[in-house]
Design an enzyme around this catalytic site. Structure first.
Site, PDB file in Angstrom:
ATOM      1  N   GLY A  71       0.807  -1.214   0.000  1.00  0.00           N
ATOM      2  CA  GLY A  71       0.000   0.000   0.000  1.00  0.00           C
ATOM      3  C   GLY A  71       0.844   1.268   0.000  1.00  0.00           C
ATOM      4  O   GLY A  71       0.526   2.243  -0.684  1.00  0.00           O
ATOM      5  N   THR A  72       1.923   1.250   0.753  1.00  0.00           N
ATOM      6  CA  THR A  72       2.778   2.441   0.837  1.00  0.00           C
ATOM      7  C   THR A  72       3.341   2.779  -0.535  1.00  0.00           C
ATOM      8  O   THR A  72       3.277   3.929  -0.985  1.00  0.00           O
ATOM      9  CB  THR A  72       3.933   2.182   1.838  1.00  0.00           C
ATOM     10  OG1 THR A  72       3.351   1.934   3.120  1.00  0.00           O
ATOM     11  CG2 THR A  72       4.880   3.361   1.919  1.00  0.00           C
ATOM     12  N   ASN A 152      -8.340   3.971   8.166  1.00  0.00           N
ATOM     13  CA  ASN A 152      -7.837   2.816   8.915  1.00  0.00           C
ATOM     14  C   ASN A 152      -8.083   2.931  10.417  1.00  0.00           C
ATOM     15  O   ASN A 152      -8.209   1.928  11.106  1.00  0.00           O
ATOM     16  CB  ASN A 152      -6.339   2.621   8.634  1.00  0.00           C
ATOM     17  CG  ASN A 152      -5.566   3.908   8.607  1.00  0.00           C
ATOM     18  OD1 ASN A 152      -5.889   4.831   7.854  1.00  0.00           O
ATOM     19  ND2 ASN A 152      -4.557   4.010   9.445  1.00  0.00           N
ATOM     20  N   GLN A 180      -7.997  -0.076   2.811  1.00  0.00           N
ATOM     21  CA  GLN A 180      -8.846  -0.643   3.873  1.00  0.00           C
ATOM     22  C   GLN A 180     -10.205  -1.110   3.373  1.00  0.00           C
ATOM     23  O   GLN A 180     -10.958  -1.708   4.134  1.00  0.00           O
ATOM     24  CB  GLN A 180      -9.036   0.383   5.009  1.00  0.00           C
ATOM     25  CG  GLN A 180      -7.793   0.605   5.851  1.00  0.00           C
ATOM     26  CD  GLN A 180      -7.396  -0.609   6.709  1.00  0.00           C
ATOM     27  OE1 GLN A 180      -8.160  -1.569   6.869  1.00  0.00           O
ATOM     28  NE2 GLN A 180      -6.189  -0.579   7.246  1.00  0.00           N
ATOM     29  N   HIS A 203      -2.128  -7.709   2.132  1.00  0.00           N
ATOM     30  CA  HIS A 203      -2.133  -8.272   3.486  1.00  0.00           C
ATOM     31  C   HIS A 203      -3.322  -7.815   4.328  1.00  0.00           C
ATOM     32  O   HIS A 203      -3.514  -8.274   5.447  1.00  0.00           O
ATOM     33  CB  HIS A 203      -0.801  -8.018   4.206  1.00  0.00           C
ATOM     34  CG  HIS A 203      -0.554  -6.615   4.660  1.00  0.00           C
ATOM     35  ND1 HIS A 203      -0.869  -6.196   5.928  1.00  0.00           N
ATOM     36  CD2 HIS A 203      -0.003  -5.559   4.038  1.00  0.00           C
ATOM     37  CE1 HIS A 203      -0.507  -4.922   6.065  1.00  0.00           C
ATOM     38  NE2 HIS A 203       0.020  -4.503   4.930  1.00  0.00           N
ATOM     39  N   CYS A 326       1.639   1.986  12.077  1.00  0.00           N
ATOM     40  CA  CYS A 326       2.932   2.641  11.838  1.00  0.00           C
ATOM     41  C   CYS A 326       3.272   3.608  12.962  1.00  0.00           C
ATOM     42  O   CYS A 326       4.431   3.911  13.207  1.00  0.00           O
ATOM     43  CB  CYS A 326       2.900   3.394  10.525  1.00  0.00           C
ATOM     44  SG  CYS A 326       2.161   2.428   9.220  1.00  0.00           S
TER      45      CYS A 326
HETATM   46  C1  LIG Z   1      -5.211   3.193   4.605  1.00  0.00           C
HETATM   47  C2  LIG Z   1      -3.861   2.583   4.465  1.00  0.00           C
HETATM   48  N1  LIG Z   1      -3.057   2.977   3.477  1.00  0.00           N
HETATM   49  C3  LIG Z   1      -1.826   2.452   3.301  1.00  0.00           C
HETATM   50  C4  LIG Z   1      -1.334   1.504   4.154  1.00  0.00           C
HETATM   51  C5  LIG Z   1       0.061   0.965   3.963  1.00  0.00           C
HETATM   52  O1  LIG Z   1       0.040  -0.305   3.408  1.00  0.00           O
HETATM   53  P1  LIG Z   1       1.334  -1.268   3.500  1.00  0.00           P
HETATM   54  O2  LIG Z   1       1.399  -1.751   4.888  1.00  0.00           O
HETATM   55  O3  LIG Z   1       1.035  -2.374   2.533  1.00  0.00           O
HETATM   56  O4  LIG Z   1       2.494  -0.468   3.063  1.00  0.00           O
HETATM   57  C6  LIG Z   1      -2.137   1.049   5.211  1.00  0.00           C
HETATM   58  C7  LIG Z   1      -1.630   0.031   6.168  1.00  0.00           C
HETATM   59  O5  LIG Z   1      -1.798   0.143   7.350  1.00  0.00           O
HETATM   60  C8  LIG Z   1      -3.426   1.609   5.366  1.00  0.00           C
HETATM   61  O6  LIG Z   1      -4.230   1.223   6.367  1.00  0.00           O
END
Ligand SMILES: Cc1ncc(COP(=O)(O)O)c(C=O)c1O
Length: 383
Positions: A71-72, A152, A180, A203, A326
């Site tokens: 996601g990042t 989230n 999400q 994930h 995070c």
């Molecule tokens: C809304 C949202 N965006 C992005 C991410 C980041 O995803 P990743 O953990 O796959 O980098 C998360 C993960 O917690 C998330 O909840």
């Protein structure tokens, strides 16, 4: 000690069927999809198949699917890639104050280091972005808008189709972080968001970690953020992580088309937890009863702090979160709570429960019953 997992928004366990399907790619199918020999071509055929099958789930063209590390990276590619493409022509960007840090920090970087002007839209006390505020923030210089589908921390589900319509009418690109919502909300096609770019990560719906995808509506071609080889049609350099990609594909087929978070099962559990939490003095529920993910319940606690709350819950074997994973362990108050107008001392006393497919009524009853005692204990520690 018993273990209760109420942290499905942080991550979910890899499903055994997905794991089984990934295994050949960790052993015999080991080739590099860019190699021209038969071992490489075997891997290439699987990569192409995975892209085709994700495109079938999303109902888009295979060329519109870009595989990423999660996601990042999907968010970073969408935001940096599009902003840099527009630089010099459109220097104004819009996002909201409640985005995940993978979005917010990208915008802050563009603002501080690359000369963009960014508007951060406020939210209501329920954590909702108002389409009217988006409309009035647009200027002729606006090039990109990014607003998440579901938050989230609170589970707030935004009116993304309204945002994308406003952007389309103004000829502004629209990105949504839908990380999400996959597996939690009904899914028909990637076009339901109306967005030019949509971020996904495996994930969160029982796929592997380190595996994501970005929908990029053709013919948009963001600037790459990883350079090197010409992988992913020049949009993302680096040898493809085939086990992870295959896992994302299988999890998408199994758990996105029919959401793995079965709302008929999970909603009553969350409602029960809400009722029990609501009866405890000093708890304020921060998840709206109407516009939210079926599995999420966020609350703040008077005269407490997130770290002590997490520690007390963990001592009882209960896994929850103080907001986004995070920032767990950090003393920073939740930026989402602050944006919703929660006083700073309470913004730093957040508990987010996020339930999933393996939770039971008995677990909810246990947590609900223990909560009063645990909160009293944390409040006493602070005295
Ligand atoms: C809304 C949202 N965006 C992005 C991410 C980041 O995803 P990743 O953990 O796959 O980098 C998360 C993960 O917690 C998330 O909840």
């Amino acid at each position: 000690m018993r273990s209760i997992y109420f942290d499905y928004n942080a991550t979910t366990r890899l499903d055994s069927r997905v794991q089984g399907e990934m295994e050949p790619f960790l052993s015999e199918i080991h080739g590099n999809p860019s190699s021209v020999h038969h071992i490489g071509r075997r891997a290439r055929a699987s990569l192409d198949e995975a892209r085709d099958r994700v495109a079938v789930v999303w109902k888009c063209k295979p060329s519109e699917v870009v595989f990423t590390s999660g996601g990042t990276e999907s968010n970073n590619l969408a935001i940096f890639g599009t902003a840099r493409l527009l630089k010099g022509k459109k220097n104004h960007l819009i996002t909201s104050q409640i985005e995940h840090h993978a979005v917010l920090h990208a915008f802050e970087y563009l603002e501080k280091k690359e000369g963009f002007h960014v508007t951060y839209l406020p939210v209501s006390p329920e954590g909702m972005v108002d389409p009217v505020s988006l409309k009035s923030a647009l200027t002729p210089a606006t090039g990109l808008v990014s607003i998440m589908t579901a938050n989230n921390e609170t589970g707030a589900v935004q009116p993304v189709a309204d945002f994308s319509k406003i952007c389309r009418e103004a000829s502004v690109l629209f990105h949504t972080d839908a990380v999400q919502s996959f597996g939690k909300l009904p899914f028909d096609s990637i076009h339901q968001f109306g967005a030019d770019l949509v971020s996904v990560c495996a994930h969160k719906f029982h796929g592997p970690k380190g595996s994501g995808a970005l929908f990029i509506r053709s013919p948009l071609l963001p600037e790459p953020i990883l350079v090197g080889g010409g992988h992913e049609n020049e949009r993302r350099a680096g040898t493809e992580n085939l086990p992870a990609i295959w896992g994302l594909m299988v999890a998408s087929e199994l758990f996105v088309r029919t959401p793995v978070f079965d709302s008929a099962r999970v909603e009553p559990l969350v409602a029960q937890l809400r009722e029990m939490a609501q009866s405890i003095p000093g708890i304020h529920i921060r998840t709206s009863e109407t516009h939210s993910l079926p599995n999420t319940l966020a609350m703040t606690v008077e005269k407490a702090d997130s770290i002590s709350l997490m520690a007390a819950l963990d001592l009882e074997g209960i896994c929850a979160s103080s907001g986004s994973a995070c920032s767990a362990g950090s003393l920073e108050p939740s930026h989402v709570m602050k944006a919703m107008g929660v006083p700073p001392e309470e913004a730093n006393a957040l508990i987010r429960f996020s339930l999933g497919r393996d939770n039971t009524e008995e677990e909810v009853e246990y947590v609900g019953k223990r909560l009063l005692q645990l909160i009293k204990q944390v409040q006493a520690w602070g005295k």
